[in-house]
Design a protein around this motif. Structure first.
Motif, mmCIF file in Angstrom:
data_model
loop_
_atom_site.group_PDB
_atom_site.id
_atom_site.type_symbol
_atom_site.label_atom_id
_atom_site.label_comp_id
_atom_site.label_asym_id
_atom_site.label_seq_id
_atom_site.Cartn_x
_atom_site.Cartn_y
_atom_site.Cartn_z
ATOM 1 N N GLU A 113 49.622 36.449 50.086
ATOM 2 C CA GLU A 113 48.800 36.271 49.701
ATOM 3 C C GLU A 113 49.586 35.251 48.056
ATOM 4 O OE1 GLU A 113 47.830 40.221 48.923
ATOM 5 O OE2 GLU A 113 46.346 40.281 50.838
ATOM 6 N N ILE A 114 50.699 35.425 47.978
ATOM 7 C CA ILE A 114 51.509 35.255 46.474
ATOM 8 C C ILE A 114 51.104 33.685 46.495
ATOM 9 C CG2 ILE A 114 53.392 35.267 46.025
ATOM 10 C CD1 ILE A 114 53.261 38.263 46.077
ATOM 11 N N LEU A 115 51.603 33.111 47.506
ATOM 12 C CA LEU A 115 51.842 31.435 47.606
ATOM 13 C C LEU A 115 49.759 30.754 47.142
ATOM 14 C CD1 LEU A 115 53.368 30.979 51.018
ATOM 15 C CD2 LEU A 115 53.593 29.924 49.359
ATOM 16 N N GLU A 116 49.591 31.777 48.160
ATOM 17 C CA GLU A 116 47.794 31.189 47.380
ATOM 18 C C GLU A 116 47.455 31.218 46.240
ATOM 19 O OE1 GLU A 116 45.174 33.384 49.486
ATOM 20 O OE2 GLU A 116 45.607 31.935 51.519
ATOM 21 N N LYS A 117 47.909 32.262 45.292
ATOM 22 C CA LYS A 117 47.832 32.737 44.024
ATOM 23 C C LYS A 117 48.667 32.022 43.390
ATOM 24 C CE LYS A 117 47.996 37.998 43.755
ATOM 25 N NZ LYS A 117 48.017 39.322 43.394
ATOM 26 N N ILE A 118 49.809 30.990 43.601
ATOM 27 C CA ILE A 118 50.857 30.089 42.308
ATOM 28 C C ILE A 118 50.675 29.248 43.380
ATOM 29 C CG2 ILE A 118 51.989 31.893 42.275
ATOM 30 C CD1 ILE A 118 54.338 31.048 44.245
ATOM 31 N N GLY A 119 49.476 28.739 44.089
ATOM 32 C CA GLY A 119 49.094 27.575 44.258
ATOM 33 C C GLY A 119 50.699 26.059 44.897
ATOM 34 N N LEU A 120 50.704 26.952 46.194
ATOM 35 C CA LEU A 120 52.074 26.605 46.551
ATOM 36 C C LEU A 120 52.220 26.862 48.383
ATOM 37 C CD1 LEU A 120 55.348 27.363 44.408
ATOM 38 C CD2 LEU A 120 53.474 25.240 44.379
ATOM 39 N N VAL A 121 50.808 26.715 48.837
ATOM 40 C CA VAL A 121 50.469 27.001 49.897
ATOM 41 C C VAL A 121 51.442 25.458 50.662
ATOM 42 C CG1 VAL A 121 48.507 27.632 51.419
ATOM 43 C CG2 VAL A 121 48.695 28.990 49.969
ATOM 44 N N GLU A 122 50.433 24.649 50.232
ATOM 45 C CA GLU A 122 51.196 23.284 51.115
ATOM 46 C C GLU A 122 52.180 22.390 50.879
ATOM 47 O OE1 GLU A 122 47.891 20.353 49.801
ATOM 48 O OE2 GLU A 122 46.129 21.826 50.008
ATOM 49 N N LYS A 123 52.765 23.292 49.744
ATOM 50 C CA LYS A 123 54.467 23.658 49.949
ATOM 51 C C LYS A 123 55.666 24.090 49.888
ATOM 52 C CE LYS A 123 53.896 19.820 46.675
ATOM 53 N NZ LYS A 123 54.290 18.400 46.780
ATOM 54 N N ARG A 124 54.369 24.861 51.520
ATOM 55 C CA ARG A 124 55.736 26.345 51.900
ATOM 56 C C ARG A 124 56.550 26.436 52.668
ATOM 57 N NH1 ARG A 124 51.051 27.678 55.182
ATOM 58 N NH2 ARG A 124 50.775 29.291 54.144
ATOM 59 N N ASP A 125 56.991 24.602 53.360
ATOM 60 C CA ASP A 125 57.944 24.205 54.060
ATOM 61 C C ASP A 125 58.635 23.251 53.150
ATOM 62 O OD1 ASP A 125 56.817 25.445 55.942
ATOM 63 O OD2 ASP A 125 55.578 23.819 56.786
ATOM 64 N N GLU A 126 58.660 22.752 51.393
ATOM 65 C CA GLU A 126 58.627 21.956 50.140
ATOM 66 C C GLU A 126 60.435 22.534 50.189
ATOM 67 O OE1 GLU A 126 58.951 18.414 48.920
ATOM 68 O OE2 GLU A 126 56.965 19.241 49.594
ATOM 69 N N LEU A 127 61.571 21.867 50.560
ATOM 70 C CA LEU A 127 62.732 22.604 49.810
ATOM 71 C C LEU A 127 61.970 21.990 48.027
ATOM 72 C CD1 LEU A 127 65.496 19.773 50.811
ATOM 73 C CD2 LEU A 127 65.329 22.269 51.264
ATOM 74 N N VAL A 128 63.065 23.985 47.796
ATOM 75 C CA VAL A 128 62.611 23.938 45.739
ATOM 76 C C VAL A 128 63.462 22.798 45.238
ATOM 77 C CG1 VAL A 128 63.468 25.480 43.979
ATOM 78 C CG2 VAL A 128 63.398 26.885 46.728
ATOM 79 N N LYS A 129 64.443 22.251 45.443
ATOM 80 C CA LYS A 129 65.061 21.513 44.581
ATOM 81 C C LYS A 129 64.171 19.303 44.741
ATOM 82 C CE LYS A 129 66.934 18.180 48.216
ATOM 83 N NZ LYS A 129 69.153 17.796 48.489
ATOM 84 N N HIS A 130 62.733 19.844 45.271
ATOM 85 C CA HIS A 130 62.291 18.359 45.404
ATOM 86 C C HIS A 130 60.778 18.730 44.331
ATOM 87 C CE1 HIS A 130 63.992 17.128 49.076
ATOM 88 N NE2 HIS A 130 64.085 16.877 48.475
#
Length: 232
Positions: A113-130
């Motif tokens: 739910e938080i991933l959706e709120k912050i708009g990062l669902v499509e970035k869930r597998d992205e490294l934070v550094k990117h």
């Protein structure tokens, strides 16, 4: 009902009084906004409320739990977003939130739910550094929401956010207020303070110089706050 009681809290360093006799009582469903220049005491206050920095004197009680008596029980009710947080860059977005989710006893459903709120669902597998600066800011905001804290503390949370995400941030905080929680955050954006703040505290040299509870329109509040901000 009063959820947070802060009584005569001060913080002294060897050569500086960073915070002087700060007191406030806050009901659930309230947003307090801290305004002021660098060195005003905003971050010091947030550090103390988050249980990171020990006050020189004074007491803090959240939901009946005194910080000085039971720190673990107190901080378990806190969500905190620092201004200078450095996320673990070799984690993915999902790993980052899952790591903090374990600490906050948050369910996987809440993490999604938080991933959706912050708009990062499509970035869930992205490294934070990117991630871009704005995305990292949203991610750190998301970790502060884990566990549905009774007190949410945010240090300059809108830094690096574009107008769309500033509006989304305000909407999330509105929902948190409706849920009976307390939000305290610092900002230099007077329009954000005017839109979400029930009480705006202007700080300087560790003391509150102005305490504003303005009931007018957002435009009237913003103009009033800008005038006060320019006056220092």
């Amino acid at each position: 009902m009063t959820l947070l009681q802060v009584s005569k809290v001060s913080k002294e360093y060897k050569t500086k009084q960073a915070l002087s006799h700060f007191s406030i009582q806050v009901d659930g469903g309230t947003c307090i906004v801290l305004c002021g220049g660098n060195g005003a005491g905003k971050s010091t206050l947030l550090h103390i409320l988050a249980g990171i920095s020990k006050p020189t004197e004074g007491t803090i009680v959240l939901n009946g739990v005194a910080l000085h008596e039971n720190r673990n029980a107190y901080v378990s009710q806190i969500g905190y977003m620092p201004d200078d947080f450095h996320a673990q860059k070799m984690m993915t977005v999902q790993e980052f939130l899952s790591f903090y989710g374990v600490l906050r006893k948050a369910s996987q459903q809440q993490i999604q739910e938080i991933l959706e709120k912050i708009g990062l669902v499509e970035k869930r597998d992205e490294l934070v550094k990117h991630l871009s600066k704005g995305m990292r800011q949203r991610l750190v905001f998301g970790q502060a929401l884990l566990g549905k804290p009774k007190l949410l503390l945010l240090d300059e949370p809108t830094n690096g956010l574009d107008p769309f995400w500033v509006n989304a941030f305000v909407e999330v905080l509105q929902d948190i207020k409706k849920d009976g929680k307390i939000v305290i955050f610092s900002t230099h954006m007077m329009d954000v303070a005017a839109e979400i703040g029930d009480c705006i505290l202007f700080m300087k040299d560790g003391t509150v110089t102005k305490h504003i509870e303005h009931k007018g329109s957002k435009e009237e509040k913003t103009l009033h706050l800008l005038q006060l901000h320019r006056q220092g």
